[in-house]
Design a protein around this motif. Structure first.
Motif, short mmCIF file in Angstrom:
data_model
loop_
_atom_site.label_atom_id
_atom_site.label_comp_id
_atom_site.label_asym_id
_atom_site.label_seq_id
_atom_site.Cartn_x
_atom_site.Cartn_y
_atom_site.Cartn_z
N PRO A 29 42.38 10.05 56.01
CA PRO A 29 40.96 9.22 56.28
C PRO A 29 40.02 9.92 57.17
N LEU A 30 39.26 10.85 56.88
CA LEU A 30 38.44 11.45 57.61
C LEU A 30 37.50 10.65 58.53
N TRP A 31 37.02 9.41 57.77
CA TRP A 31 35.80 8.40 58.32
C TRP A 31 36.39 7.72 59.37
N LYS A 32 37.89 7.85 59.59
CA LYS A 32 38.49 7.20 60.72
C LYS A 32 38.62 7.72 62.05
N GLU A 33 38.44 9.04 61.59
CA GLU A 33 38.35 10.02 63.06
C GLU A 33 37.44 9.51 64.07
N ALA A 34 37.51 9.46 65.35
CA ALA A 34 36.57 9.25 66.18
C ALA A 34 35.56 10.46 66.31
N ASP A 35 36.50 11.52 66.58
CA ASP A 35 35.74 12.81 66.83
C ASP A 35 35.77 13.67 65.84
N ARG A 36 34.99 13.43 64.63
CA ARG A 36 35.05 14.09 63.40
C ARG A 36 35.05 15.59 63.44
N ALA A 37 33.98 16.01 64.26
CA ALA A 37 33.67 17.46 64.52
C ALA A 37 34.95 18.12 65.02
N GLY A 38 35.46 17.61 66.01
CA GLY A 38 36.67 18.08 66.65
C GLY A 38 37.95 18.10 65.73
N PHE A 39 38.16 17.21 64.86
CA PHE A 39 39.14 17.01 63.81
C PHE A 39 39.20 18.24 62.80
N LEU A 40 37.75 18.30 62.43
CA LEU A 40 37.52 19.33 61.37
C LEU A 40 37.82 20.80 62.14
N ALA A 41 37.47 20.90 63.08
CA ALA A 41 37.65 22.51 63.77
C ALA A 41 39.27 22.71 64.12
N GLU A 42 40.06 21.42 64.55
CA GLU A 42 41.45 21.83 64.88
C GLU A 42 42.12 22.07 63.57
N HIS A 43 41.94 21.26 62.34
CA HIS A 43 42.47 21.23 61.30
C HIS A 43 41.80 22.20 60.02
N ALA A 44 40.73 23.14 60.39
CA ALA A 44 40.16 23.95 59.60
C ALA A 44 41.42 24.96 58.70
N GLY A 45 41.29 24.60 57.43
CA GLY A 45 41.98 25.35 56.47
C GLY A 45 43.34 24.86 56.16
N GLN A 46 43.74 23.39 56.78
CA GLN A 46 45.10 23.02 56.59
C GLN A 46 45.03 21.89 55.36
N PHE A 47 43.61 21.63 54.87
CA PHE A 47 43.53 20.82 53.82
C PHE A 47 43.25 21.68 52.63
N ALA A 48 43.74 21.22 51.34
CA ALA A 48 43.63 21.98 50.06
C ALA A 48 42.44 21.54 49.39
N GLY A 49 41.87 20.33 49.88
CA GLY A 49 40.66 19.72 49.20
C GLY A 49 40.27 18.41 49.89
N GLY A 50 39.25 17.74 49.08
CA GLY A 50 38.81 16.66 49.76
C GLY A 50 38.44 15.69 48.34
N VAL A 51 38.28 14.26 48.62
CA VAL A 51 37.71 13.21 47.65
C VAL A 51 36.92 12.42 48.11
N THR A 52 35.70 12.11 47.59
CA THR A 52 34.68 11.55 48.11
C THR A 52 34.06 10.59 47.16
N MET A 53 32.88 9.88 47.68
CA MET A 53 32.31 9.21 46.60
C MET A 53 30.87 9.54 46.60
N SER A 54 29.82 9.42 45.47
CA SER A 54 28.54 9.70 45.55
C SER A 54 27.73 9.03 46.83
N ARG A 55 28.21 7.86 47.23
CA ARG A 55 27.55 7.19 48.42
C ARG A 55 27.76 8.03 49.79
N HIS A 56 29.20 8.52 49.72
CA HIS A 56 29.75 9.25 51.15
C HIS A 56 28.94 10.63 51.19
N GLY A 57 29.00 11.49 49.92
CA GLY A 57 28.53 12.55 49.94
C GLY A 57 29.56 13.54 50.39
#
Length: 313
Positions: A29-57
């Motif tokens: 759950p990315l939206w639960k990360e307090a430091d979203r930018a830091g989490f994405l930088a630290e885990h870049a390339g570790q996720f095979a994909g993502g899932v979202t809703m139109s409202r989240h984009g």
């Protein structure tokens, strides 16, 4: 399917979809990360994909962290998804078209009937016990009237088909005429609004259509015309709509979507000439199940064949 395949869950999902995906993937759950930018930088390339809703984009920083892979969207709207960034980082994006057409079109016609015939206000009249002492005022007929559709895509076409049961004359506005349809094409939106008894907004959202339904379009619709929106809230200038309702410049409005959901402009509330729904046009058990399955099918297709099934558009 490898149960260890990791997907970014960009925002909250419908419970049924989350449960379905959890049987096949590991969701974070990315939206639960307090430091979203830091989490994405630290885990870049570790996720095979993502899932979202139109409202989240899905924004460019998420696509950059995936660098290949897939983002599956629950919903047909993709104006909040940065498709340029998706292409830049070679991420395939899927949506859930077609499976919701009928329910959204049904809801559009429900709003046409509810606004013109004042069905919600009439119910309140009875529920409040006023019927015995006060007759309910006359409303407007629907059958035989003129229906203008802004955007004759899959949903707009489904709305037009339903109008045949009401003997309505149909014209539509869009970027270009469609040779395969029999409805009249109107290249001037203001002219369509002046002609129409009901103006139904069924186009896509995004920068190109922001405030397409402006104050001048509402002025053209006039005091006998009704506006219905089952597209995106951003397509309507809500300040202009509030003013048009307050000053009786249009007959009424039936709305399922708003610019800043779940916030609704106060000027559109507590008014019998406005029917306001909480973005439920596609919210039926049957459509929800079909949309959830299509998200799962797109992910399965990508991870087994390298291609999604239903890209945006």
């Amino acid at each position: 399917m490898d149960t260890q395949t990791h997907l970014l869950q960009i925002g909250p999902l419908p419970p049924g979809l989350e449960q379905l995906l959890q049987t096949q993937y590991r969701l974070h759950p990315l939206w639960k990360e307090a430091d979203r930018a830091g989490f994405l930088a630290e885990h870049a390339g570790q996720f095979a994909g993502g899932v979202t809703m139109s409202r989240h984009g899905c924004s460019a920083d998420i696509f950059a962290s995936l660098k290949g892979g897939v983002v599956a969207c629950f919903g047909v709207g993709y104006d909040g998804i940065d498709l340029n960034a998706a292409a830049q980082y070679d991420v395939q994006v899927s949506t859930t078209p077609n499976v919701l057409n009928d329910c959204v079109a049904d809801c559009a016609f429900g709003l046409i009937l509810a606004t013109a015939r004042q069905l919600v206000a009439a119910d309140r009249h009875v529920q409040a016990g006023r019927w015995a002492s006060q007759a309910f005022p006359l409303a407007s007929r629907v059958s035989g009237k003129r229906l203008g559709i802004v955007g004759l895509g899959r949903i707009g076409a489904a709305i037009a088909r339903r109008s045949s049961g009401f003997d309505m004359d149909v014209r539509y506005y869009g970027r270009h005429p469609q040779a395969e349809v029999a409805y009249g094409y109107e290249p001037d939106l203001h002219a369509l609004a002046r002609w129409a008894d009901f103006l139904v907004v069924a186009c896509r959202g995004g920068a190109d259509t922001r405030h397409l339904i402006s104050g001048s379009v509402l002025e053209a619709l006039g005091p006998q015309g009704f506006l219905v929106n089952i597209a995106r809230g951003s397509v309507i200038d809500e300040d202009a709509l509030v003013e048009a309702i307050a000053k009786n410049r249009i007959a009424g409005a039936g709305l399922d979507v708003y610019a800043q959901e779940p916030q609704v402009p106060p000027g559109l509330l507590n008014n019998d000439r406005v029917v306001a729904l909480p973005h439920i046009a596609a919210s039926t058990r049957e459509t929800r199940a079909a949309m959830e399955q299509l998200v799962a099918d797109n992910l399965h297709s990508f991870f087994t064949t390298g291609r999604i099934i239903t890209p945006p558009g």
